[in-house]
Design a protein around this motif. Structure first.
Motif, PDB file in Angstrom:
ATOM      1  N   UNK A 171      -5.127 -19.622 -18.590  1.00  0.00           N
ATOM      2  CA  UNK A 171      -3.663 -19.596 -18.607  1.00  0.00           C
ATOM      3  C   UNK A 171      -3.159 -19.222 -17.216  1.00  0.00           C
ATOM      4  N   UNK A 172      -2.311 -20.060 -16.565  1.00  0.00           N
ATOM      5  CA  UNK A 172      -1.807 -19.738 -15.218  1.00  0.00           C
ATOM      6  C   UNK A 172      -1.054 -18.416 -15.153  1.00  0.00           C
ATOM      7  N   UNK A 173      -0.334 -18.079 -16.231  1.00  0.00           N
ATOM      8  CA  UNK A 173       0.406 -16.813 -16.214  1.00  0.00           C
ATOM      9  C   UNK A 173      -0.554 -15.617 -16.225  1.00  0.00           C
ATOM     10  N   UNK A 174      -1.624 -15.730 -17.005  1.00  0.00           N
ATOM     11  CA  UNK A 174      -2.616 -14.654 -17.015  1.00  0.00           C
ATOM     12  C   UNK A 174      -3.290 -14.541 -15.649  1.00  0.00           C
ATOM     13  N   UNK A 175      -3.603 -15.690 -15.044  1.00  0.00           N
ATOM     14  CA  UNK A 175      -4.223 -15.675 -13.720  1.00  0.00           C
ATOM     15  C   UNK A 175      -3.302 -14.997 -12.707  1.00  0.00           C
ATOM     16  N   UNK A 176      -2.017 -15.343 -12.752  1.00  0.00           N
ATOM     17  CA  UNK A 176      -1.058 -14.752 -11.809  1.00  0.00           C
ATOM     18  C   UNK A 176      -0.968 -13.245 -12.007  1.00  0.00           C
ATOM     19  N   UNK A 177      -1.037 -12.810 -13.270  1.00  0.00           N
ATOM     20  CA  UNK A 177      -1.002 -11.370 -13.565  1.00  0.00           C
ATOM     21  C   UNK A 177      -2.123 -10.640 -12.824  1.00  0.00           C
ATOM     22  N   UNK A 178      -3.333 -11.180 -12.879  1.00  0.00           N
ATOM     23  CA  UNK A 178      -4.469 -10.519 -12.211  1.00  0.00           C
ATOM     24  C   UNK A 178      -4.352 -10.611 -10.693  1.00  0.00           C
ATOM     25  N   UNK A 179      -3.913 -11.749 -10.173  1.00  0.00           N
ATOM     26  CA  UNK A 179      -3.789 -11.889  -8.716  1.00  0.00           C
ATOM     27  C   UNK A 179      -2.758 -10.902  -8.156  1.00  0.00           C
ATOM     28  N   UNK A 180      -1.648 -10.725  -8.885  1.00  0.00           N
ATOM     29  CA  UNK A 180      -0.617  -9.788  -8.405  1.00  0.00           C
ATOM     30  C   UNK A 180      -1.164  -8.359  -8.393  1.00  0.00           C
ATOM     31  N   UNK A 181      -1.980  -7.997  -9.390  1.00  0.00           N
ATOM     32  CA  UNK A 181      -2.580  -6.659  -9.389  1.00  0.00           C
ATOM     33  C   UNK A 181      -3.467  -6.460  -8.156  1.00  0.00           C
ATOM     34  N   UNK A 182      -4.208  -7.483  -7.786  1.00  0.00           N
ATOM     35  CA  UNK A 182      -5.071  -7.388  -6.605  1.00  0.00           C
ATOM     36  C   UNK A 182      -4.229  -7.140  -5.370  1.00  0.00           C
TER      37      UNK A 182
ATOM     38  N   UNK B  17     -11.239 -12.260 -12.724  1.00  0.00           N
ATOM     39  CA  UNK B  17     -10.488 -12.449 -13.973  1.00  0.00           C
ATOM     40  C   UNK B  17      -9.384 -13.488 -13.777  1.00  0.00           C
ATOM     41  N   UNK B  18      -8.722 -13.445 -12.611  1.00  0.00           N
ATOM     42  CA  UNK B  18      -7.707 -14.459 -12.320  1.00  0.00           C
ATOM     43  C   UNK B  18      -8.325 -15.835 -12.163  1.00  0.00           C
TER      44      UNK B  18
ATOM     45  N   UNK C 124      -3.888 -13.919  -2.688  1.00  0.00           N
ATOM     46  CA  UNK C 124      -2.619 -14.493  -2.204  1.00  0.00           C
ATOM     47  C   UNK C 124      -2.705 -16.013  -2.142  1.00  0.00           C
ATOM     48  N   UNK C 125      -3.829 -16.523  -1.667  1.00  0.00           N
ATOM     49  CA  UNK C 125      -4.000 -17.975  -1.605  1.00  0.00           C
ATOM     50  C   UNK C 125      -3.952 -18.580  -3.004  1.00  0.00           C
ATOM     51  N   UNK C 126      -4.570 -17.889  -3.958  1.00  0.00           N
ATOM     52  CA  UNK C 126      -4.564 -18.400  -5.332  1.00  0.00           C
ATOM     53  C   UNK C 126      -3.157 -18.392  -5.922  1.00  0.00           C
ATOM     54  N   UNK C 127      -2.386 -17.325  -5.627  1.00  0.00           N
ATOM     55  CA  UNK C 127      -1.012 -17.260  -6.126  1.00  0.00           C
ATOM     56  C   UNK C 127      -0.173 -18.405  -5.579  1.00  0.00           C
ATOM     57  N   UNK C 128      -0.364 -18.710  -4.320  1.00  0.00           N
ATOM     58  CA  UNK C 128       0.420 -19.783  -3.690  1.00  0.00           C
ATOM     59  C   UNK C 128       0.081 -21.140  -4.287  1.00  0.00           C
ATOM     60  N   UNK C 129      -1.143 -21.285  -4.782  1.00  0.00           N
ATOM     61  CA  UNK C 129      -1.557 -22.596  -5.311  1.00  0.00           C
ATOM     62  C   UNK C 129      -1.178 -22.798  -6.770  1.00  0.00           C
ATOM     63  N   UNK C 130      -0.746 -21.728  -7.446  1.00  0.00           N
ATOM     64  CA  UNK C 130      -0.415 -21.853  -8.873  1.00  0.00           C
ATOM     65  C   UNK C 130       0.877 -22.660  -9.069  1.00  0.00           C
TER      66      UNK C 130
END
Length: 930
Positions: free
Chosen positions: A896-907, A890-891, A924-930
């Motif tokens: 939308x980057x904010x929506x993606x970050x929401x899903x990554x943080x849940x993971x 889903x991320x 975590x890698x995806x969050x760092x690249x946002x």
């Protein structure tokens, strides 16, 4: 017919449009439908020997116009009308007429009459009526008209055998007016007049035929005509006399018709045996109506054993004319023997069950003394006479039952079967076991009940089906009366066994009947009586009771539910031990045969017996992918047993909770695994507990120590030790130690191979395949994956098959085979849905989402992942791992980057389930690249 030439030319439901030349072209192509007509022949047939200069262009132009209405193709040499022969009336007529003539020659007169009537009904006028100007049409029409005359004669001959009468006189005289020299037509006319009781007119017809032949050809009548003439003079011309009642309703064909007719060709006593309402009487009349010789029905219902011989005498029209006693004494029997001693006759003895001894004695005596006699009996049990051939008569097949209900419904209430009604009618047929009488009684309710409401109510069959034809015998007016007639003929022992048999679901084997029904050594003899009387049916090595009969017998008193539950608990325990060895497939089939009984025993057994049954069936349910059924049964049982385990049943209670589903699992599995100090009494508890609790919380350093400790506690149970190796291998794979995982999977495979246990071998092989996929070696994964899939298919283990198809889909997607991957994911979802594995459904849908993401379709990936998340349960670690992977996708799919970050943080925050390390690292890698 959509296309036709037996009358004005048809192209679809209407007469073909266009001029005479276009219609002639269509008619010519119709005569060779489905075959290429070479262009030169087509021109000759349409224009004759001197075609005009533009004939080729004219044909092509006509073809172009025709193609707007009909499918025509060109292969370079000629034109072909691309329709099947049965879509064209002339070809259908030719086939039906040939089949009818063949049936006539083999003595199947009723079938011949039906086929030939259908063939002649296709004619709408003169053949090729609107294209007679075409050169081909005159010759073709004459040929077809000759075939029509032949078919008409064949039909009349067949009908003379089925129901002799003079009804065809007018048609025969019309045929003779067109062709007065056809001697066979004259013979048919004479036979028809004689059959109609007009021998003088038949003899006059012979004299007229003699005159016509002498004047026209100068010849005498043929041997056929002379034989008919001689027969009329002797009084024995024409087809054999039939004393069979005319039927008021149509007959729906059924397989037993051909079996009974075939049996009568070689046997002299054939008995139609079946339960009340199965349609034995109507079937016997259809068999007799198709018999090539004389036939007579004797109705035995309502008479006593002393009146059997007299009833036969009366049915044959040999009534006594004096005033002496007409009882069935020696005089009556002697007269019967004398009358039948030289006669060719089929005697139908209907409803023999209530006077079986008398009917059998008479049939035996007549068959010995009368060599030309054949007997067709109907009864709920065989007559027991030497040489008897039994033809079982059961309920109608579904399709035949639907036809019967629709036909009777049309008569009773103008009912017309539609696609919307078909499901309800099929349900009615299944509920009523396809019994014709029950279906007719049900159809009689259509004036007051719509078909869907009737389908809903017909389960209460004895109340709903309580009004039949007022002209029928009393036992045929209600379904209850019908079955009660059979019940009253049973001995007390047979009634007891029939009542106790109702506790079984889906039938039972002999051992189960002996143990549950409580008649001891007498069981086999009593059971034989019930099978003979058609109250119980034998199907191979098992016995079953029609649901209609079962409902009646159950109303006669309670059956022994306790003995039933105890017997099937013992069966489940015995089978469970064999499921973990080389005889796995044999015992899976054994449990499959009694699946309904096992589930019924869970429902009506005591709490203790039911808990032990659930425990013993857990591995079976898993192997068969019956998780939905298991969850429902276990949930019902927990409601009966309460919130805590009964004394001494801790393992059984925990297995019940694990089977019931995530909402029942809470902390019990983890606590159980931590306190385990010995192999469980029910070994599959180890797998379900691990499945729900997930891997132990430990570091990589003490992983080996934890696993060795578990193995030590499981020592003495080779199956549990091998399963522990599988669990250990998966833990190693999840924690990034492929070497450890490979050693453990290999050890498990060797151990399960030594046991001969296929499911364990399948787990080990699929683990080795996933290990190879994880390291990117898809070639190495192929062999163990193929073997795992083979084992899963052999076991019919749909859950495991679904999981492995999902895994193979992942491998195909990564290997550049998107179509193969999509097929695997789709099939996996279908299998997992059918066997109630929502986490596998979700993981397979997740595979489709990943595939969409790989192909650049973010919107499709997002939609699929959202559906997967909604349908994925939670509460055990494999499902939690799927949910974690869904949120990662889903991320990845979010625009939308904010929506993606929401899903990554849940993971990252949840981090649970298998493969959590890899999924969290990706998030975590995806969050760092946002």
């Amino acid at each position: 017919m959509p296309y036709g030439v037996l009358g004005p030319t048809l192209a679809g439901p209407a007469v073909a449009a266009g001029g005479a030349r276009v219609r002639a072209l269509l008619a010519r192509l119709l005569l060779d439908a489905g075959r290429v007509v070479p262009l030169p022949r087509l021109i000759d047939d349409l224009y004759g020997e001197n075609p005009p200069a533009g004939a080729v262009n004219a044909v092509q132009s006509s073809v172009s116009r025709l193609r707007r209405e009909v499918p025509i193709s060109y292969d370079g040499s000629g034109y072909r009308l691309d329709v099947g022969p049965d879509e064209v009336d002339v070809h259908r007529f030719t086939r039906l007429a040939a089949d009818g003539r063949s049936a006539l020659r083999t003595g199947d007169f009723a079938a011949a009459a039906s086929l030939l009537t259908e063939a002649l009904a296709l004619w709408r006028g003169e053949a090729l009526a609107d294209v007679r100007s075409a050169p081909f049409a005159v010759v073709a029409a004459d040929r077809l008209e000759e075939q029509r005359r032949q078919a008409a004669e064949d039909r009349i001959e067949a009908e003379l055998h089925v129901r002799p009468s003079a009804d065809a006189e007018g048609e025969l005289r019309t045929l003779l007016a067109l062709a007065p020299l056809r001697e066979h037509t004259w013979a048919l006319l004479m036979r028809a007049l004689a059959a109609g009781g007009r021998p003088a007119e038949a003899l006059a017809a012979f004299e007229e035929a003699r005159r016509v032949l002498a004047e026209s050809l100068g010849v005498d009548p043929s041997p056929e005509l002379q034989a008919v003439h001689t027969g009329i003079l002797r009084g024995d011309a024409g087809p054999a006399r039939r004393r069979l009642p005319a039927q008021l309703t149509s007959f729906v064909s059924r397989p037993e018709l051909d079996r009974a007719r075939e049996a009568l060709r070689t046997a002299r006593l054939v008995t139609l045996v079946g339960p009340g309402g199965a349609g034995k009487t109507r079937l016997s009349l259809e068999v007799a109506g198709r018999h090539p010789g004389e036939a007579c029905l004797v109705e035995l219902a309502g008479i006593g054993p002393d009146d059997v011989a007299r009833s036969v005498l009366d049915a044959l029209g040999l009534r006594d004319t004096g005033l002496r006693d007409r009882s069935a004494g020696p005089d009556t029997l002697d007269r019967l023997l004398a009358a039948l001693s030289t006669r060719e006759l089929l005697l139908v003895l209907d409803n023999c069950e209530h006077l079986l001894g008398a009917a059998a004695a008479l049939a035996g005596r007549l068959l010995v003394a009368c060599p030309g006699l054949r007997v067709l009996a109907t009864s709920r049990e065989p007559l027991g006479v030497t040489g008897e051939v039994r033809v079982p008569v059961a309920g109608l097949p579904i399709e035949a039952g639907v036809r019967l209900f629709a036909e009777r419904g049309a008569s009773a209430a103008g009912f017309a079967l539609t696609a919307a009604d078909e499901a309800a009618v099929r349900q009615i047929v299944r509920t009523l076991d396809g019994l014709p009488l029950a279906l007719e009684l049900a159809a009689a309710r259509l004036p007051v009940l719509p078909v869907d409401e009737l389908a809903r109510r017909v389960g209460d069959r004895f109340r709903v089906l309580s009004r039949g034809s007022s002209t029928a015998e009393s036992r045929h007016q209600t379904l209850w009366n019908l079955v009660a007639w059979s019940w009253d003929l049973l001995t007390p022992g047979e009634q007891s066994l029939a009542r106790d048999f109702t506790v079984f679901r889906g039938g039972a084997g002999l051992d189960a009947i002996e143990q549950v029904c409580g008649l001891g050594a007498e069981t086999l003899d009593v059971l034989d009586g019930l099978v003979s009387k058609s109250l119980i049916e034998r199907d191979g090595s098992r016995y079953r009771m029609l649901s209609t009969i079962r409902a009646f017998c159950a109303a006669q008193g309670p059956a022994s539910a306790d003995r039933h539950a105890s017997y099937f608990l013992q069966l489940a325990r015995t089978a469970d031990a064999h499921l973990r060895g080389p005889d796995q497939l044999i015992w899976l089939d054994r449990l499959d045969a009694d699946r309904d009984n096992l589930h019924a025993a869970v429902r009506h057994g005591s709490g203790e017996v039911a808990l032990r049954l659930v425990a013993a069936l857990s591995f079976y349910w898993w192997l068969r992918g019956a998780r939905g059924e298991a969850a429902a049964l276990a949930g019902e049982l927990l409601g009966r047993v309460g919130p805590s385990a009964p004394p001494g049943l801790a393992e059984e209670y925990l297995l019940c909770r694990l089977n019931a589903g995530p909402s029942q699992r809470d902390e019990h599995p983890a606590r159980y695994l931590q306190t385990l100090d010995r192999p469980p009494a029910q070994p599959f508890l180890l797998y379900l507990s691990a499945f729900a609790a997930g891997p132990p919380e430990s570091t990589d350093d003490d992983l080996m120590e934890v696993q060795e400790s578990l193995r030590a506690r499981l020592r003495g149970s080779p199956w549990c030790e091998a399963l522990a190796s599988v669990g250990s291998a998966w833990i190693g794979l999840f924690r990034g130690d492929p070497a450890w995982a490979e050693r453990e999977f290999a050890l498990a495979l060797v151990s399960f191979q030594a046991l001969g246990e296929r499911w364990g071998m399948m787990l080990a092989q699929s683990g080795l395949a996933e290990l190879a996929i994880a390291r990117g070696d898809r070639q190495a994964a192929r062999s163990p994956m193929d073997e795992a899939l083979r084992l899963a298919a052999e076991l019919h283990s749909d859950v495991d098959l679904a999981e492995m198809l999902r895994t193979r889909g992942d491998a195909r997607m990564l290997g550049g085979d998107p179509d193969g991957a999509a097929a695997d994911f789709t099939e996996s979802m279908a299998l997992a849905t059918a066997c109630g594995a929502p986490e596998v459904v979700a993981s397979s849908r997740l595979g489709l989402a990943r595939l969409a993401l790989h192909q650049g379709d973010r919107a499709e990936a997002l939609e699929l992942a959202r559906i997967a998340l909604a349908e994925c349960p939670s509460g055990w670690y494999t499902a939690d791992g799927v949910r974690l992977s869904i949120k990662l996708v889903l991320g990845q799919a979010a625009a939308d980057p904010q929506e993606a970050a929401h899903w990554y943080r849940q993971v990252v925050e949840e981090a649970s389930g298998p493969d959590a390390i890899n999924v969290v690292a990706a998030a975590r890698a995806a969050l760092e690249s946002l």
